[in-house]
Every structure is written in structure tokens, then in C-alpha cells.
Write an enzyme that holds these catalytic residues in place. Structure first.
Site, short mmCIF file in Angstrom:
data_model
loop_
_atom_site.label_atom_id
_atom_site.label_comp_id
_atom_site.label_asym_id
_atom_site.label_seq_id
_atom_site.Cartn_x
_atom_site.Cartn_y
_atom_site.Cartn_z
N LYS A 8 0.85 -1.18 0.00
CA LYS A 8 0.00 0.00 0.00
C LYS A 8 0.89 1.23 0.00
O LYS A 8 2.06 1.15 0.36
CB LYS A 8 -0.89 0.00 1.24
CG LYS A 8 -1.95 -1.07 1.18
CD LYS A 8 -3.06 -0.73 2.14
CE LYS A 8 -4.07 -1.86 2.20
NZ LYS A 8 -4.85 -1.78 3.42
N HIS A 23 2.12 6.79 2.95
CA HIS A 23 1.51 8.11 2.89
C HIS A 23 2.16 9.09 3.86
O HIS A 23 3.11 8.75 4.57
CB HIS A 23 -0.01 8.02 3.07
CG HIS A 23 -0.42 7.32 4.34
ND1 HIS A 23 -0.17 7.84 5.57
CD2 HIS A 23 -1.05 6.14 4.54
CE1 HIS A 23 -0.64 7.03 6.48
NE2 HIS A 23 -1.17 5.97 5.89
N HIS A 56 2.96 8.15 7.37
CA HIS A 56 4.16 7.32 7.56
C HIS A 56 5.41 8.18 7.47
O HIS A 56 6.39 7.95 8.18
CB HIS A 56 4.20 6.21 6.51
CG HIS A 56 3.04 5.28 6.58
ND1 HIS A 56 2.23 5.03 5.51
CD2 HIS A 56 2.53 4.55 7.61
CE1 HIS A 56 1.27 4.18 5.86
NE2 HIS A 56 1.44 3.88 7.13
N1 ARG Z 1 0.44 0.30 9.89
C1 ARG Z 1 -0.41 1.24 10.58
C2 ARG Z 1 -0.98 2.25 9.58
O1 ARG Z 1 -0.42 2.46 8.55
C3 ARG Z 1 0.33 2.01 11.65
C4 ARG Z 1 0.78 1.17 12.80
C5 ARG Z 1 0.87 1.93 14.08
N2 ARG Z 1 1.33 1.16 15.18
C6 ARG Z 1 0.59 0.35 15.90
N3 ARG Z 1 1.17 -0.33 16.87
N4 ARG Z 1 -0.68 0.22 15.70
O2 ARG Z 1 -2.00 2.86 9.85
#
Ligand code: ARG
Length: 644
Positions: free
Chosen positions: A166, A169, A172
Site C-alpha cells: 500500500k 503516505h 508514515h
Molecule cells: N500500519 C499502521 C498504519 O499504517 C500504523 C501502525 C501503528 N502502530 C501500531 N502499533 N498500531 O496505519
């Protein structure tokens, strides 16, 4: 270029520091502590106010014209004395000092100015001696600052955490920048830091990706550019899935209509079943089910996607000076951790059954705002939140952290609040209290000139290209840059990062290619320019840097020189303050103030053509300024350039 992360190797406590009667007083690390000690002790002698109290209330100032340290007298809470009268009395009685000027009272505040001569000597020599460690304070992260053998405290910083296949964005990007900064900050304050990337690498979408790969995948493209290729495949198979959805929906409508008219639908239902069965959505579900069940082939393909993506991520992160210690992810949460989560939620009455699913109703646990959350779906599968609930305890068991920071966008405020609350409710209050969500606002309008951004590499390439254009505008200078592409690349990365770190984290900002790449204003290129200019002065002066630490500094009498040194003296306090705010802007604001001071000093503090003694003294000052700028930039995760 120096790729190293700030390090505190070799920094040890001086025995005098440990014996200081003041709390967290480390004169060997922070020269301003010498002044704090001195002022506190002096006030202790001329009044019956406890010097320790004075020590802790001495504050830094917002601008140099307000002094180097200030004492807000009301904070001393001396009974029966009017603060302004007490301030006047203390100032009156304050004896002549080698270190500071006669203090002045301004209403209820006492302003202290450091005497230039001893300040210049202490600060410049200290910086030239301590180099990269100037400003660091390795005691903050120790379990016991008076006994280093008791070891460092451990912090897990979880950041970046993109989702495989994905787009990467803006959320991130910010998480990566802020997380990298926090990792540096905790490192230079003596913590043991574990940098963790919690990948979105599990779920039905990987079943869909595998289905798509069988149709559109190419081994060659996968090896060449896994991130883009997997994304392309994912987009295509998603389109297929949506296209398949159209006849399915139509057929459902038809069946409904026919049923109302009591018509026979058996043929349509058979057809519907066939369509659904053959749909990519269903294939994805089955594929993911086989992954969950541990099917070796299904897992092997998924693992390749994951491994190749990580390989590629690593290269991109390296451009930002970031390397993770752990690539964890949703897929890595152990089955037994999920089991423990289910059991402890049930046992403690945190969760309840609701229409075949399991939910947590936070409103029943004194947390109205957190609403309700599903933790186990009707089909028995866990959710994003559930994996986090399992992971938090698993990480604590594995790493025994003293602190854990989640660097995640504000959009997930609710998610993290729910996570911490469940952790607390299930008997892990101790763990919950060690965790912190560092959130941040949204970036608006992040798009490349070729369209919307998909990946970090695209952003960095685009900003690098733009920077290259900006550099070309100054032809004479451009000619002198050895590797303009590499320099543009570094400047571009700096531009993006500085723009991101300029405001407070909670505030969002507009992604603006023009502003961030400009050399004017408080931008990344401006900071880099300041560093390159200092480096060039030092290169050209033909003075052996080894000679500088003992240079005679008496020629530094200009107010510009003195004020610059006063700024340089603040750096260790700025780091301390940053440790409290956890805001990169605390560092940036300081660096911009300091570099503005520098810019206005060059004309006055020239080196070329000056007699040796003056030239050497000024060189020492510039070398110290370069070192502090360097240390600040490294803390932010930037790569200071020598030339540009
Ligand atoms: N992968 C998730 C996203 O892109 C963020 C993860 C954040 N960390 C967690 N422990 N939930 O939205």
C-alpha cells in the site's frame, strides 16, 4: 559524509558532578550548571533561602537581552516578603563575582548575565574538546545516575510502520521523521534505544495480493522494484475485484425482486454462489485463511513479498539515516499472545459477547469517550486493535522496556487510547503506564509534480529534482559543487525533514515544494548553507584545527562574538528542554536563532586579512559554532554538508 548517529561513547560522569549538592547538576556536561551552582550558592549565603530551591527555579530566557539566566522570585515562595522587594534586596546584596555581571532586578525577576571573558573561554574550549558529545547528557537514561553500573533504561520507539503493498503516505513520512529524531534524542540522553518498525503485513489483503500476483506478477519486476510492483499488482487485482462485484450486486438485486414476486430463484442462487465462489474476494479470503492455518506454500509467497519489501525499505530509510533494530509487524504477533489477550480480557470482565462477536464496551469501564470496539469478529478472527493488545504484553515480556513510544498520526488517537485502556483493564497497569502515544497532525497536499505520491522514494526524488533546479540558478556556485546530484539529494531530504519538524507536532502543515526548497526563510537549505559556509571558512583559513582549543580568545570583544558564545552555551539546556517537550521544533527554533546570529556576524568577525591572533580567536568561535550546528542537525537526523 558522516553517517553516524550521535553517540555518547566515552562520556563519563566526573566525580565532582556526582558530589554536586544540586539535583541533576552536571557541570562537566553542561557549563551553564557552573553558573547555576554559583548563583544558587551565592543567594544561599546572602539570604536564608535554600540554595537547592534557587537552583531548581533558575530559568533560561527567551532572548539574550533578558539575560542568560533568570530567577522568578515569586517561585521561591518566601513567606511574608513581597517578591519585588525581595528581588531588589537580593540584587543589592549580591557580591561582585568572577563569573557574572552585577545582577539586575526587573519587577519580580532577577536577570543574570554571564561575564564575557570566562564564558568565551569555558564554552569554546568545552565545545572544541567534547565535539559531538557537547550537549549530550548520558545520565538521563541511567537507572541510577550516581552508579552507571546499574545500567541504562530501555525505550522501544515504534515508528514509520507502513503497510506492505500500500502507499507510504504522509502519516508514515511524519512518523518516520519524528521517530528517527526521538531515537536520536533518547540515544544521546543515555537510553538504550530499540527502533521498531511495526509493519502492516497481515490480513486478507495479502490473500488478495497473492491472488493478483498469480495473474499479473512478474518475477523480474518483483526483484527489481518490489514495492512499486506489488503496489501495481494490488491496484490491478483490486480493480478486478470491484469489476466482479458489479454482476454479483446485480444478481442479488434480481433475486430480491424475484423473491418479492414469489418467482423461482434457484437458478439465480446457484449462479450467485458460483460468482461469489470464483471471485477474487473469496479467493483472497481462502488464501488468507490458509496463511492463518500455516500453509507452507501460501506463507512462502507472502514471506517473499515481505522480505523483498523490507530490503527495499531499508535502502530508503538509509537515505534518512535511519536503521531499524526490529522489523516486527502485525504478522509477527504470536498466537499465544493473542490467546493471552483473549483470556485476560474475558477473565477480567473487560470484554463481552455481542451478537456472535466479542467486544469491549469502554463506556462500562469509566471511559465513555472510547466508545465500543470489536476485538474478535464473528468468524473468530482478531482485528488490528486485537493484535496491538497482544503485542504490547508480548513486547514487555521480551524486552522488559522501561518506556515504549508509539509514533502514530493523530487519526489513531482513539485506537491508541483504546489499546492503553484495555492494557490497563486486563491487569497490566504497569505496562500501560510505561507507554506513550506521540501523535502528530496531517500533512496537506503531499503530491509530486507527476501526480499523487505513492512512496517515500517518489517524494525524495521529486524534492531532490526541485533542489537541483534551485541550485542551478546560482551558476557560479553550482560549478564548484563536486557531485551536484548527491548534494541536491541531501538538500532535498533536509528540506522535507525541516519543513516537517518546523511546527509543533500536533499541527498539520501544507506540503509546499517551493517554500521548503528555498534558501530564504527558516528552511532546511538555509541550515545546510549555514553549515557549509562555516565549513568553508574553516577550510580556507589554513589554521590547524588542533591549535584552536588553546587559542587566546581575548580578541573576541565584539558583541556579536559574545552573543554567539552565549547562544552556544545554551545548547545543552536546549537538549534538556527537548527531552521534556519531545518536540523537534525545540531544536530547530534554537538552531535558526543561532544561525541568524551567525549570518549577521560574518561581516563583523572577518578572518581573511586579520592578524593571526584575531583570526585564530574568531576561527575558534566559528569552529565551535559549526560543531553545535552539526550536533543539532545530527540530532534531527540531518546530514550536514561540507560544501554546496
Ligand atoms: N500500519 C499502521 C498504519 O499504517 C500504523 C501502525 C501503528 N502502530 C501500531 N502499533 N498500531 O496505519
Amino acid at each position: 559524509q558522516d553517517q553516524s548517529v550521535p553517540s555518547i561513547e566515552g562520556l563519563t560522569l566526573h566525580s565532582t558532578d556526582v558530589q554536586s549538592k544540586f539535583p541533576a547538576c552536571y557541570p562537566s556536561l553542561n557549563p551553564v550548571d557552573i553558573y547555576r551552582e554559583h548563583i544558587a550558592e551565592t543567594i544561599g549565603k546572602i539570604s536564608d533561602i535554600d540554595p537547592k530551591l534557587v537552583y531548581t527555579k533558575l530559568a533560561w530566557t527567551n532572548s539574550l537581552d533578558k539575560g542568560d539566566l533568570t530567577l522568578p522570585v515569586p517561585a521561591l515562595q518566601v513567606k511574608g516578603r513581597k517578591p519585588n522587594e525581595l528581588a531588589a534586596e537580593l540584587v543589592e546584596k549580591f557580591p561582585a563575582s568572577d563569573l557574572i555581571e552585577k545582577p539586575a532586578a526587573h519587577g519580580v525577576h532577577i536577570q543574570f548575565f554571564f561575564k564575557p571573558e570566562p564564558l568565551l573561554k569555558t564554552i569554546i574550549n568545552r565545545i572544541l574538546e567534547n565535539k559531538a558529545t557537547y550537549g549530550t547528557n548520558g545520565n538521563l537514561g541511567l537507572h541510577d545516575p550516581s552508579d552507571a553500573s546499574k545500567g541504562k533504561k530501555k525505550v522501544i520507539i515504534e515508528f514509520s510502520s507502513p503497510n506492505i503493498a500500500k502507499p507510504f503516505h504522509a502519516g508514515h513520512l511524519r512518523s518516520t521523521i519524528i521517530g528517527g529524531f526521538l531515537a536520536n534524542l533518547f540515544t544521546i540522553t543515555g537510553w538504550e534505544v530499540i527502533k521498531m518498525n511495526y509493519l502492516g503485513d497481515w490480513g486478507k489483503q495479502y490473500g488478495l495480493l497473492a491472488t493478483g500476483f498469480k495473474r499479473y506478477g512478474s518475477e523480474e519486476a518483483l526483484l527489481k522494484d518490489p514495492i512499486n510492483h506489488l503496489f501495481d499488482v494490488y491496484v490491478k487485482v483490486n480493480q478486478d475485484m470491484s469489476a466482479q462485484d458489479v454482476p454479483i450486486k446485480e444478481l442479488r438485486e434480481t433475486i430480491k425482486a424475484k423473491k418479492e414476486k414469489n418467482e423461482d430463484v434457484s437458478a439465480d442462487e446457484a449462479q450467485l454462489k458460483k460468482l461469489v465462489d470464483e471471485s477474487d474476494d473469496e479467493k483472497a479470503r481462502r488464501y488468507f485463511k490458509s496463511m492463518e492455518d500455516g500453509d507452507a506454500d501460501a506463507l512462502a509467497l507472502w514471506r517473499r513479498f515481505r522480505d523483498l519489501s523490507i530490503q527495499k525499505y531499508k535502502q530508503t530509510y538509509a537515505r534518512l539515516n535511519i536503521d531499524f533494530d526490529v522489523y516486527s509487524g502485525e504478522s509477527q504477533v504470536l498466537p499465544e499472545s493473542l490467546k493471552h489477550a483473549y483470556e485476560s480480557m474475558e477473565k477480567t470482565g473487560t470484554s463481552e459477547n455481542s451478537e456472535g462477536a466479542v467486544i469491549v464496551d469502554f463506556t462500562k469501564h469509566g471511559a465513555k469517550k472510547l466508545g465500543k470496539a470489536i476485538v474478535i469478529r464473528k468468524d473468530g478472527t482478531p482485528l488490528y486493535l486485537t493484535r496491538d493488545i497482544g503485542a504490547i504484553v508480548e513486547r514487555h515480556n521480551k524486552y522488559h522496556f522501561d518506556k515504549m513510544i508509539y509514533v502514530v498520526a493523530s487519526q489513531q488517537d482513539l485506537h491508541l487510547a483504546q489499546l492503553f485502556k484495555v492494557t490497563e483493564l486486563t491487569g497490566h497497569k504497569d505496562i500501560a503506564s510505561k507507554c506513550q502515544h506521540i501523535n502528530f497532525g496531517m500533512v496537506r497536499g503531499m503530491s509530486t509534480r507527476k501526480g499523487t505520491v505513492k512512496f517515500l522514494d517518489d517524494i525524495l526524488r521529486d524534492v531532490g529534482d526541485k533542489m537541483h533546479e534551485v541550485m542551478k540558478k546560482n551558476e557560479a556556485k553550482y560549478e564548484q559543487v563536486e557531485d551536484p546530484h548527491a548534494t541536491a539529494d541531501t538538500l532535498g531530504i533536509t528540506a522535507v525533514m525541516v519543513q516537517d519538524m518546523s511546527g509543533k507536532r500536533v499541527n498539520g502543515y501544507d506540503f509546499n515544494l517551493e517554500t521548503m526548497t528555498s534558501f530564504e526563510g527558516d528552511t532546511g537549505p538555509y541550515l545546510q548553507y549555514a553549515h557549509a559556509r562555516l565549513s568553508s571558512i574553516i577550510r580556507k583559513a589554513e589554521i590547524n584545527p588542533e591549535d584552536l582549543p588553546n587559542a587566546d580568545l581575548s580578541p573576541l570583544t565584539e558583541s556579536h562574538a559574545i552573543d554567539l558564545a552565549r547562544y552556544l552555551a545554551q545548547w545543552p539546556d536546549v537538549v534538556l528542554n527537548t527531552y521534556k517537550t519531545l518536540e523537534p521544533t525545540t531544536v530547530l527554533t534554537y538552531l535558526f536563532r543561532m544561525t541568524h546570529m551567525l549570518s549577521s556576524s560574518y561581516d563583523i568577525l572577518r578572518i581573511v586579512g586579520r592578524e593571526e591572533k584575531t583570526a585564530k580567536a574568531r576561527m575558534a568561535l566559528y569552529a565551535a559554532a559549526r560543531q553545535v550546528l552539526h550536533n543539532g542537525m545530527k540530532l534531527l537526523g540531518l546530514n550536514p554538508v561540507e560544501r554546496m
